[in-house]
Design an enzyme around this catalytic site. Structure first.
Site, PDB file in Angstrom:
ATOM      1  N   ARG A   1      30.758  -1.016  32.428  1.00  0.00           N
ATOM      2  CA  ARG A   1      32.210  -0.739  32.288  1.00  0.00           C
ATOM      3  C   ARG A   1      32.265   0.226  31.385  1.00  0.00           C
ATOM      4  O   ARG A   1      33.262   1.185  31.785  1.00  0.00           O
ATOM      5  CB  ARG A   1      32.914  -2.004  31.774  1.00  0.00           C
ATOM      6  CG  ARG A   1      34.390  -2.095  31.481  1.00  0.00           C
ATOM      7  CD  ARG A   1      34.830  -3.379  31.212  1.00  0.00           C
ATOM      8  NE  ARG A   1      36.367  -3.618  30.681  1.00  0.00           N
ATOM      9  CZ  ARG A   1      36.543  -3.395  29.324  1.00  0.00           C
ATOM     10  NH1 ARG A   1      35.560  -2.930  28.440  1.00  0.00           N
ATOM     11  NH2 ARG A   1      37.725  -3.453  29.038  1.00  0.00           N
TER      12      ARG A   1
ATOM     13  N   GLY B   1      14.829  -1.565  29.981  1.00  0.00           N
ATOM     14  CA  GLY B   1      13.928  -1.867  28.649  1.00  0.00           C
ATOM     15  C   GLY B   1      12.761  -0.592  28.706  1.00  0.00           C
ATOM     16  O   GLY B   1      13.154   0.581  29.499  1.00  0.00           O
ATOM     17  N   ASP B   2      11.607  -0.583  28.307  1.00  0.00           N
ATOM     18  CA  ASP B   2      11.176   0.541  28.132  1.00  0.00           C
ATOM     19  C   ASP B   2      10.484   0.975  29.227  1.00  0.00           C
ATOM     20  O   ASP B   2      10.180   2.183  29.708  1.00  0.00           O
ATOM     21  CB  ASP B   2       9.766   0.069  26.976  1.00  0.00           C
ATOM     22  CG  ASP B   2       8.842  -1.008  27.384  1.00  0.00           C
ATOM     23  OD1 ASP B   2       9.252  -1.730  28.313  1.00  0.00           O
ATOM     24  OD2 ASP B   2       7.802  -0.914  26.775  1.00  0.00           O
TER      25      ASP B   2
ATOM     26  N   SER C   1      11.923   1.066  32.255  1.00  0.00           N
ATOM     27  CA  SER C   1      12.760   1.682  32.782  1.00  0.00           C
ATOM     28  C   SER C   1      13.060   3.123  31.986  1.00  0.00           C
ATOM     29  O   SER C   1      13.330   4.191  32.743  1.00  0.00           O
ATOM     30  CB  SER C   1      14.137   0.791  32.773  1.00  0.00           C
ATOM     31  OG  SER C   1      13.973  -0.209  32.940  1.00  0.00           O
TER      32      SER C   1
ATOM     33  N   THR D   1      17.570  -5.292  27.320  1.00  0.00           N
ATOM     34  CA  THR D   1      16.512  -6.393  27.450  1.00  0.00           C
ATOM     35  C   THR D   1      16.887  -7.081  26.408  1.00  0.00           C
ATOM     36  O   THR D   1      16.824  -6.932  25.331  1.00  0.00           O
ATOM     37  CB  THR D   1      15.111  -5.621  27.452  1.00  0.00           C
ATOM     38  OG1 THR D   1      14.292  -6.668  27.248  1.00  0.00           O
ATOM     39  CG2 THR D   1      14.807  -4.697  26.271  1.00  0.00           C
ATOM     40  N   ILE D   2      16.405  -8.621  26.921  1.00  0.00           N
ATOM     41  CA  ILE D   2      16.586  -9.681  25.884  1.00  0.00           C
ATOM     42  C   ILE D   2      15.237  -9.716  25.066  1.00  0.00           C
ATOM     43  O   ILE D   2      15.529 -10.027  23.730  1.00  0.00           O
ATOM     44  CB  ILE D   2      16.458 -10.938  26.653  1.00  0.00           C
ATOM     45  CG1 ILE D   2      15.253 -11.290  27.391  1.00  0.00           C
ATOM     46  CG2 ILE D   2      17.533 -11.035  27.418  1.00  0.00           C
ATOM     47  CD1 ILE D   2      15.130 -12.790  27.540  1.00  0.00           C
ATOM     48  N   ASP D   3      14.323  -8.883  25.250  1.00  0.00           N
ATOM     49  CA  ASP D   3      12.974  -9.047  24.418  1.00  0.00           C
ATOM     50  C   ASP D   3      13.312  -8.446  22.946  1.00  0.00           C
ATOM     51  O   ASP D   3      12.321  -8.718  22.094  1.00  0.00           O
ATOM     52  CB  ASP D   3      11.789  -8.327  25.139  1.00  0.00           C
ATOM     53  CG  ASP D   3      11.633  -9.012  26.490  1.00  0.00           C
ATOM     54  OD1 ASP D   3      12.045 -10.105  26.564  1.00  0.00           O
ATOM     55  OD2 ASP D   3      11.262  -8.182  27.309  1.00  0.00           O
TER      56      ASP D   3
ATOM     57  N   ASP E   1      12.352  -5.296  22.202  1.00  0.00           N
ATOM     58  CA  ASP E   1      10.972  -5.054  21.844  1.00  0.00           C
ATOM     59  C   ASP E   1      10.819  -3.572  21.860  1.00  0.00           C
ATOM     60  O   ASP E   1       9.758  -2.883  21.854  1.00  0.00           O
ATOM     61  CB  ASP E   1      10.007  -5.389  22.851  1.00  0.00           C
ATOM     62  CG  ASP E   1      10.317  -5.227  24.554  1.00  0.00           C
ATOM     63  OD1 ASP E   1      11.617  -4.619  24.530  1.00  0.00           O
ATOM     64  OD2 ASP E   1       9.475  -5.368  25.243  1.00  0.00           O
TER      65      ASP E   1
ATOM     66  N   ARG F   1       8.165 -11.319  26.243  1.00  0.00           N
ATOM     67  CA  ARG F   1       6.879 -10.832  26.500  1.00  0.00           C
ATOM     68  C   ARG F   1       5.930 -10.670  25.220  1.00  0.00           C
ATOM     69  O   ARG F   1       5.562 -11.794  24.744  1.00  0.00           O
ATOM     70  CB  ARG F   1       7.071  -9.357  26.724  1.00  0.00           C
ATOM     71  CG  ARG F   1       7.815  -9.181  28.225  1.00  0.00           C
ATOM     72  CD  ARG F   1       7.870  -7.695  28.680  1.00  0.00           C
ATOM     73  NE  ARG F   1       8.560  -7.540  29.923  1.00  0.00           N
ATOM     74  CZ  ARG F   1       8.268  -7.965  31.111  1.00  0.00           C
ATOM     75  NH1 ARG F   1       7.072  -8.211  31.250  1.00  0.00           N
ATOM     76  NH2 ARG F   1       9.057  -7.717  32.132  1.00  0.00           N
TER      77      ARG F   1
ATOM     78  N   GLY G   1      16.728 -23.547  12.723  1.00  0.00           N
ATOM     79  CA  GLY G   1      16.235 -24.739  11.820  1.00  0.00           C
ATOM     80  C   GLY G   1      14.960 -24.988  12.283  1.00  0.00           C
ATOM     81  O   GLY G   1      14.697 -26.034  11.803  1.00  0.00           O
TER      82      GLY G   1
ATOM     83  N   LYS H   1      11.452 -36.012   6.994  1.00  0.00           N
ATOM     84  CA  LYS H   1      11.637 -35.762   8.338  1.00  0.00           C
ATOM     85  C   LYS H   1      11.571 -36.544   9.268  1.00  0.00           C
ATOM     86  O   LYS H   1      10.425 -37.099   9.061  1.00  0.00           O
ATOM     87  CB  LYS H   1      11.262 -34.383   8.536  1.00  0.00           C
ATOM     88  CG  LYS H   1      11.996 -33.191   7.803  1.00  0.00           C
ATOM     89  CD  LYS H   1      11.811 -32.139   8.927  1.00  0.00           C
ATOM     90  CE  LYS H   1      13.185 -31.227   8.872  1.00  0.00           C
ATOM     91  NZ  LYS H   1      13.480 -29.983   9.329  1.00  0.00           N
TER      92      LYS H   1
ATOM     93  N   ARG I   1       6.654 -33.211  22.781  1.00  0.00           N
ATOM     94  CA  ARG I   1       7.242 -33.008  24.029  1.00  0.00           C
ATOM     95  C   ARG I   1       7.363 -31.239  24.260  1.00  0.00           C
ATOM     96  O   ARG I   1       7.423 -30.743  23.210  1.00  0.00           O
ATOM     97  CB  ARG I   1       8.469 -33.553  24.352  1.00  0.00           C
ATOM     98  CG  ARG I   1       8.551 -35.186  24.203  1.00  0.00           C
ATOM     99  CD  ARG I   1       7.671 -35.407  25.815  1.00  0.00           C
ATOM    100  NE  ARG I   1       7.949 -36.786  25.968  1.00  0.00           N
ATOM    101  CZ  ARG I   1       6.999 -37.623  25.578  1.00  0.00           C
ATOM    102  NH1 ARG I   1       5.894 -37.331  24.859  1.00  0.00           N
ATOM    103  NH2 ARG I   1       6.833 -39.019  25.795  1.00  0.00           N
TER     104      ARG I   1
HETATM  105  O1  F6P Z   1      11.927  -8.528  30.001  1.00  0.00           O
HETATM  106  C1  F6P Z   1      12.522  -9.659  29.938  1.00  0.00           C
HETATM  107  C2  F6P Z   1      11.788 -10.740  30.538  1.00  0.00           C
HETATM  108  O2  F6P Z   1      12.843 -11.923  30.504  1.00  0.00           O
HETATM  109  C3  F6P Z   1      10.634 -11.081  29.537  1.00  0.00           C
HETATM  110  O3  F6P Z   1      11.065 -11.911  28.287  1.00  0.00           O
HETATM  111  C4  F6P Z   1       9.931 -12.239  30.549  1.00  0.00           C
HETATM  112  O4  F6P Z   1       8.359 -11.965  30.364  1.00  0.00           O
HETATM  113  C5  F6P Z   1       9.918 -11.320  31.782  1.00  0.00           C
HETATM  114  O5  F6P Z   1      11.373 -10.643  31.756  1.00  0.00           O
HETATM  115  C6  F6P Z   1      10.329 -12.351  32.939  1.00  0.00           C
HETATM  116  O6  F6P Z   1      10.126 -11.536  34.165  1.00  0.00           O
HETATM  117  P1  F6P Z   1      10.732 -11.900  35.523  1.00  0.00           P
HETATM  118  O7  F6P Z   1      12.027 -12.329  35.539  1.00  0.00           O
HETATM  119  O8  F6P Z   1      10.352 -10.862  36.295  1.00  0.00           O
HETATM  120  O9  F6P Z   1       9.852 -13.448  35.939  1.00  0.00           O
END
Ligand code: F6P
Length: 320
Positions: free
Chosen positions: A21, A102-103, A105, A126-128, A130, A172, A186, A214, A244
């Site tokens: 946008r 990300g990198d 791209s 990118t969420i990473d 990185d 990653r 936490g 705890k 778990r």
């Molecule tokens: O790069 C973003 C990401 O979500 C990474 O954290 C993860 O390893 C990967 O992409 C997962 O890729 P896909 O959605 O192709 O399984």
């Protein structure tokens, strides 16, 4: 520059739509035409695009995902794919390109700049988190908030059953999602690729926390180390407490972007187009010390991501 292209590439990240946008609206503000390329570089190679207008980007600022859709395009790593992508741009009279991703791209953007003379601007999406040159990437904050929300819920049930919860987050090879989600939710322990872990230390910290009153524990494991399932299996073998595992998975990638990601999107998108308007390409935009910056794409890609060991130590000190 009169006509630019825009694509999202790689894994989607919240805030990509808000960035689309900002790019479209800024370009229109300067009287430029914008072509929205679908499915990342795959769409560029296939010439899958349409001109966008003011209303094409209405009602998307709050949406996760990317309206342009995205793809991980292997063809763009080949010379032929790169040539086809450049040909599409030349044929369409597109003089500059904004790539949100990300990198991997950015690598495509670098080739288009360097080898085909097409000015490109990269927006880190990118969420990473990185990418070394920017303090934050688009989508990271929202992903961490999603992890916090999940861990809050896990904490309720773990506390009721006096269990240990091992939570796997994405990233990653980068431990930032685990680090930030761990501190802010936490968690007692985080396991990240940047710091070797020691199971004896993990067991000792859990034991000490139980002795200190705890009833439950949260351990965040970055996917770059191992799966939560595997870590839980190894931990269960050496502890009497019930363990778990949960993998938050792709939930981290979706959802309405946080304020922080929307703000980055607006600023990154705006800056990217202002650079192209001034005839500047081959750069990436980012944020450093709270200021929006731009940097040469080659320099940015050659930088090495630094892990924040101080934050890691902070977590160890305050989580017990
Ligand atoms: O790069 C973003 C990401 O979500 C990474 O954290 C993860 O390893 C990967 O992409 C997962 O890729 P896909 O959605 O192709 O399984």
């Amino acid at each position: 520059m009169k006509r630019i292209g825009l694509l999202t590439s790689g894994g989607d990240a919240s805030g990509m739509n808000a960035a689309i946008r900002a790019v479209v609206r800024t370009a229109l503000y300067y009287g430029m035409e914008v072509y929205g390329i679908r499915r990342g570089y795959a769409g560029l190679i296939e010439d899958n695009m349409d001109e966008m207008d003011m209303r094409s980007v209405s009602n998307i600022v709050h949406r996760g995902g990317t309206m342009l859709r995205t793809a991980r395009c292997m063809e763009m790593f080949t010379e032929e794919g790169q040539r086809k992508a450049a040909e599409t741009l030349h044929r369409r009279g597109i003089e500059g390109l904004v790539v949100i991703g990300g990198d991997g791209s950015f690598h495509g953007a670098k080739i288009l700049s360097e080898q085909y003379g097409i000015p490109t601007i990269g927006i880190p999406g990118t969420i990473d988190n990185d990418l070394a040159y920017t303090d934050y990437t688009l989508g990271f904050d929202t992903a961490v908030n999603t992890c916090i929300d999940a861990i809050n819920k896990l904490r309720d049930t773990m506390e009721s059953h006096e269990r240990i919860s091992v939570v796997e987050v994405m990233g990653r090879r980068c431990g930032d999602i685990a680090l930030y989600a761990g501190i802010t939710s936490g968690a007692e322990i985080i396991i990240v690729p940047e710091v070797p872990y020691d199971m004896d230390d993990v067991v000792m910290r859990i034991k000490r926390s139980r002795e200190n009153g705890k009833h439950s524990n949260i351990i965040v494991v970055a996917e770059g180390v191992m799966s939560a399932e595997e870590f839980a299996r190894r931990l269960q073998a050496v502890t009497e407490y019930s363990v778990r595992s949960t993998n938050i998975g792709h939930i981290q990638r979706g959802g309405s972007p946080s304020m922080a990601d929307r703000m980055l999107a607006a600023q990154f998108g705006n800056k990217a187009v202002r650079l192209l308007k001034d005839g500047i390409g081959n750069r990436v935009v980012g944020i450093h010390k709270n200021e929006i910056i731009d940097m040469d794409i080659i320099e940015a890609l050659s930088m090495e991501k630094k892990f924040n060991y101080e934050l890691y130590e902070t977590l160890r000190m305050i989580s017990m």
